[in-house]
Motif scaffolding. Sequence first.
Motif, PDB file in Angstrom:
ATOM      1  N   ILE A   1      -0.059  -6.116  -3.804  1.00 36.96           N
ATOM      2  CA  ILE A   1       0.216  -4.703  -3.553  1.00 36.96           C
ATOM      3  C   ILE A   1       0.793  -4.059  -4.813  1.00 36.96           C
ATOM      4  O   ILE A   1       1.818  -4.517  -5.330  1.00 36.96           O
ATOM      5  CB  ILE A   1       1.211  -4.523  -2.390  1.00 36.96           C
TER       6      ILE A   1
ATOM      7  N   ILE B   1       5.556  -7.721   6.480  1.00 36.48           N
ATOM      8  CA  ILE B   1       4.326  -7.011   6.148  1.00 36.48           C
ATOM      9  C   ILE B   1       4.617  -5.964   5.078  1.00 36.48           C
ATOM     10  O   ILE B   1       5.586  -5.197   5.181  1.00 36.48           O
ATOM     11  CB  ILE B   1       3.728  -6.319   7.389  1.00 36.48           C
TER      12      ILE B   1
ATOM     13  N   GLU C   1       2.653  -2.838   3.369  1.00 38.48           N
ATOM     14  CA  GLU C   1       1.440  -2.050   3.610  1.00 38.48           C
ATOM     15  C   GLU C   1       1.476  -0.753   2.812  1.00 38.48           C
ATOM     16  O   GLU C   1       2.423   0.028   2.899  1.00 38.48           O
ATOM     17  CB  GLU C   1       1.285  -1.750   5.098  1.00 38.48           C
ATOM     18  N   SER C   2       0.407  -0.540   2.033  1.00 30.16           N
ATOM     19  CA  SER C   2       0.241   0.705   1.290  1.00 30.16           C
ATOM     20  C   SER C   2      -0.918   1.476   1.896  1.00 30.16           C
ATOM     21  O   SER C   2      -1.473   1.094   2.931  1.00 30.16           O
ATOM     22  CB  SER C   2      -0.032   0.408  -0.187  1.00 30.16           C
TER      23      SER C   2
ATOM     24  N   GLU D   1      -4.011  -1.018   1.069  1.00 30.87           N
ATOM     25  CA  GLU D   1      -3.940  -2.464   1.196  1.00 30.87           C
ATOM     26  C   GLU D   1      -2.827  -2.899   2.147  1.00 30.87           C
ATOM     27  O   GLU D   1      -1.852  -2.177   2.353  1.00 30.87           O
ATOM     28  CB  GLU D   1      -3.711  -3.101  -0.179  1.00 30.87           C
ATOM     29  N   ARG D   2      -3.015  -4.103   2.690  1.00 36.72           N
ATOM     30  CA  ARG D   2      -2.021  -4.683   3.597  1.00 36.72           C
ATOM     31  C   ARG D   2      -1.846  -6.147   3.241  1.00 36.72           C
ATOM     32  O   ARG D   2      -2.819  -6.880   3.042  1.00 36.72           O
ATOM     33  CB  ARG D   2      -2.500  -4.563   5.052  1.00 36.72           C
TER      34      ARG D   2
ATOM     35  N   GLU E   1       0.546  -9.671   4.327  1.00 32.13           N
ATOM     36  CA  GLU E   1       1.470 -10.234   5.312  1.00 32.13           C
ATOM     37  C   GLU E   1       1.795 -11.679   4.971  1.00 32.13           C
ATOM     38  O   GLU E   1       0.927 -12.453   4.553  1.00 32.13           O
ATOM     39  CB  GLU E   1       0.862 -10.154   6.715  1.00 32.13           C
TER      40      GLU E   1
ATOM     41  N   TYR F   1      -4.184 -11.057   3.184  1.00 26.52           N
ATOM     42  CA  TYR F   1      -4.384  -9.802   2.448  1.00 26.52           C
ATOM     43  C   TYR F   1      -5.607  -9.078   3.010  1.00 26.52           C
ATOM     44  O   TYR F   1      -6.626  -9.706   3.309  1.00 26.52           O
ATOM     45  CB  TYR F   1      -4.613 -10.081   0.961  1.00 26.52           C
TER      46      TYR F   1
ATOM     47  N   LYS G   1      -8.147  -2.080   2.927  1.00 23.93           N
ATOM     48  CA  LYS G   1      -8.458  -1.212   4.073  1.00 23.93           C
ATOM     49  C   LYS G   1      -9.391  -0.056   3.741  1.00 23.93           C
ATOM     50  O   LYS G   1      -9.894   0.601   4.662  1.00 23.93           O
ATOM     51  CB  LYS G   1      -7.162  -0.628   4.645  1.00 23.93           C
TER      52      LYS G   1
END
Length: 284
Positions: A88, A107, A109-110, A113-114, A116, A125, A128
């Motif tokens: 990230i 988690i 999250e941007s 992108e995510r 965890e 990864y 999105k």
Amino acid sequence: MDWSKAKKIMIIAFIVVNVALLFAVISKDIRSRDYITTEQDVKERLKKINIDIKTDIPKSTPNIQMLEVEYQSYDKINSKLDIAGEFINSSNLLELAKIDEQKNSIIFESEHERFEILKGRKIVYEYKSYERSAPVKYDHHKVASNFLEDKGFKTSDYKLTKLEKNNDIVNLTYTKEYKDTIVEKSYMKFTIRNARVIKFERLWLNTIKEKENNIKLRPATDSLLKLLSVEGIKNKTIKNIAACYYFDPNNTDVFEFNEFKSGDAFPAWKVEFTDGTIKYLYEE
């Protein structure tokens, strides 16, 4: 002292001991040969519960030792932030972090992108913001290798164990490898679309050292007979049989807790069926 008589007694005793040793060796060899099941025998016996073998049964048995392993872990907050920073792009990852106590995960999250981390071991990864585009030609193995290198992972200790294609999506599964033998359960899963990794999962085992033990891998023909007492595998077809190291803390039949982060991976046969079922056969 009658040395002549004593010498005769010693010679007779020596002969008796050697005969006893020879008999023990011969008996052990006979028992060993009787115990090894023939390929035809195992096929016929498994056929009785409608299990077909559509692959070669390994004829040689690798001499592999027990292997001490540990999960690659991200327990401390600094290690979590370090690995998240590889995936990230953010100047303040803590602002993106969310804790899921029920899943024991964190988690990041941007917008696009995510990332965890589950139980401090497994990482997932997801990209999105993928948009459909015209198909392109590319080497999916090279895409995976470049992705790993970019994230700071080694690119020399794994082996491709599964490949699936569905239109423009390619799914790859790589397994940890130690001296040409796969280490289960340790994996990296890639979902690639038009030369871009849109999903990546990694649960990885690092090897510490080999250990001497009394658990030896039996010939595949012998081990396959264990399937006769395994539930839920009737009417299936075996597509692959391979030797491996096996460590799975989630298997409560073998390990006491699902929170183990290190332990011993022992020799086993990995048996794969055409419907995706996998069984590990080992000596207890």
